[in-house]
Design a protein around this motif. Structure first.
Motif, PDB file in Angstrom:
ATOM      1  N   TRP A   1     -24.169  29.634  18.927  1.00 49.26           N
ATOM      2  CA  TRP A   1     -25.274  28.458  19.948  1.00 49.26           C
ATOM      3  C   TRP A   1     -26.398  28.140  18.884  1.00 49.26           C
ATOM      4  O   TRP A   1     -27.337  28.741  18.258  1.00 49.26           O
ATOM      5  CB  TRP A   1     -25.791  28.824  21.394  1.00 49.26           C
ATOM      6  CG  TRP A   1     -26.640  27.553  21.313  1.00 49.26           C
ATOM      7  CD1 TRP A   1     -27.958  27.307  21.551  1.00 49.26           C
ATOM      8  CD2 TRP A   1     -26.039  26.237  21.996  1.00 49.26           C
ATOM      9  NE1 TRP A   1     -27.930  26.121  22.328  1.00 49.26           N
ATOM     10  CE2 TRP A   1     -27.049  25.543  22.623  1.00 49.26           C
ATOM     11  CE3 TRP A   1     -24.438  25.558  22.291  1.00 49.26           C
ATOM     12  CZ2 TRP A   1     -26.789  23.938  23.149  1.00 49.26           C
ATOM     13  CZ3 TRP A   1     -24.033  24.265  22.666  1.00 49.26           C
ATOM     14  CH2 TRP A   1     -25.532  23.608  23.093  1.00 49.26           C
TER      15      TRP A   1
ATOM     16  N   GLN B   1     -25.894  22.357  19.706  1.00 43.59           N
ATOM     17  CA  GLN B   1     -24.351  22.226  20.180  1.00 43.59           C
ATOM     18  C   GLN B   1     -23.884  23.705  19.349  1.00 43.59           C
ATOM     19  O   GLN B   1     -24.801  24.274  18.323  1.00 43.59           O
ATOM     20  CB  GLN B   1     -23.625  21.786  19.187  1.00 43.59           C
ATOM     21  CG  GLN B   1     -23.986  21.715  17.711  1.00 43.59           C
ATOM     22  CD  GLN B   1     -23.716  19.783  17.525  1.00 43.59           C
ATOM     23  OE1 GLN B   1     -23.156  18.932  18.227  1.00 43.59           O
ATOM     24  NE2 GLN B   1     -24.451  19.373  15.941  1.00 43.59           N
ATOM     25  N   TRP B   2     -22.593  24.219  19.574  1.00 45.43           N
ATOM     26  CA  TRP B   2     -22.142  25.703  18.967  1.00 45.43           C
ATOM     27  C   TRP B   2     -21.928  25.077  17.118  1.00 45.43           C
ATOM     28  O   TRP B   2     -21.327  24.250  16.988  1.00 45.43           O
ATOM     29  CB  TRP B   2     -20.901  25.780  19.859  1.00 45.43           C
ATOM     30  CG  TRP B   2     -20.970  26.544  20.785  1.00 45.43           C
ATOM     31  CD1 TRP B   2     -20.497  25.640  21.541  1.00 45.43           C
ATOM     32  CD2 TRP B   2     -21.696  27.588  21.434  1.00 45.43           C
ATOM     33  NE1 TRP B   2     -20.554  26.354  23.238  1.00 45.43           N
ATOM     34  CE2 TRP B   2     -21.107  27.530  22.707  1.00 45.43           C
ATOM     35  CE3 TRP B   2     -21.855  28.511  20.431  1.00 45.43           C
ATOM     36  CZ2 TRP B   2     -21.685  28.093  23.619  1.00 45.43           C
ATOM     37  CZ3 TRP B   2     -22.282  29.805  22.022  1.00 45.43           C
ATOM     38  CH2 TRP B   2     -22.276  29.381  23.002  1.00 45.43           C
TER      39      TRP B   2
ATOM     40  N   ALA C   1     -20.383  21.357  14.955  1.00 46.36           N
ATOM     41  CA  ALA C   1     -21.045  19.920  14.804  1.00 46.36           C
ATOM     42  C   ALA C   1     -20.638  18.768  14.509  1.00 46.36           C
ATOM     43  O   ALA C   1     -20.571  17.543  14.498  1.00 46.36           O
ATOM     44  CB  ALA C   1     -22.150  19.965  13.620  1.00 46.36           C
TER      45      ALA C   1
ATOM     46  N   PRO D   1     -16.185  19.689  22.190  1.00 47.52           N
ATOM     47  CA  PRO D   1     -16.554  21.192  22.413  1.00 47.52           C
ATOM     48  C   PRO D   1     -15.656  21.410  21.465  1.00 47.52           C
ATOM     49  O   PRO D   1     -14.486  21.867  22.021  1.00 47.52           O
ATOM     50  CB  PRO D   1     -17.425  20.594  23.618  1.00 47.52           C
ATOM     51  CG  PRO D   1     -16.815  19.389  23.943  1.00 47.52           C
ATOM     52  CD  PRO D   1     -16.358  18.259  22.942  1.00 47.52           C
TER      53      PRO D   1
END
Length: 84
Positions: A31, A37-38, A42, A47
């Motif tokens: 994270w 965001q992961w 990006a 997601p």
């Protein structure tokens, strides 16, 4: 380990494998607190679909010890003193 489709339950303090909508598996990833965001998702704007913990698996030949580029094969004992 199997895939968990509840992304909200993914631990944000551990390395994970993440499955993307396009069929890719991204990892290990974590994270990104700054971007919230992961990492690796990006630029994609979507997601992840699922997650699972990033675990380094044990080698299947656990009867082989590797030391300084030399393999020593150990005999596997099926019965350790069954008695009688």
């Amino acid at each position: 380990m199997s895939w968990n489709h509840d992304i909200t339950s993914a631990p944000r303090d551990r390395k994970l494998w993440l499955a993307s909508e396009c069929g890719a598996v991204v990892g290990p990833t974590t994270w990104d607190k700054k971007r919230e965001q992961w990492a690796g998702f990006a630029t994609r704007g979507k997601p992840p679909l699922a997650w699972q913990l990033y675990i380094v698996p044990e080698h299947p030949g656990n009867s082989v010890i590797v030391h300084r580029h030399t393999e020593i094969n150990l005999q596997i004992v099926d019965d350790c003193g069954g008695g009688a």
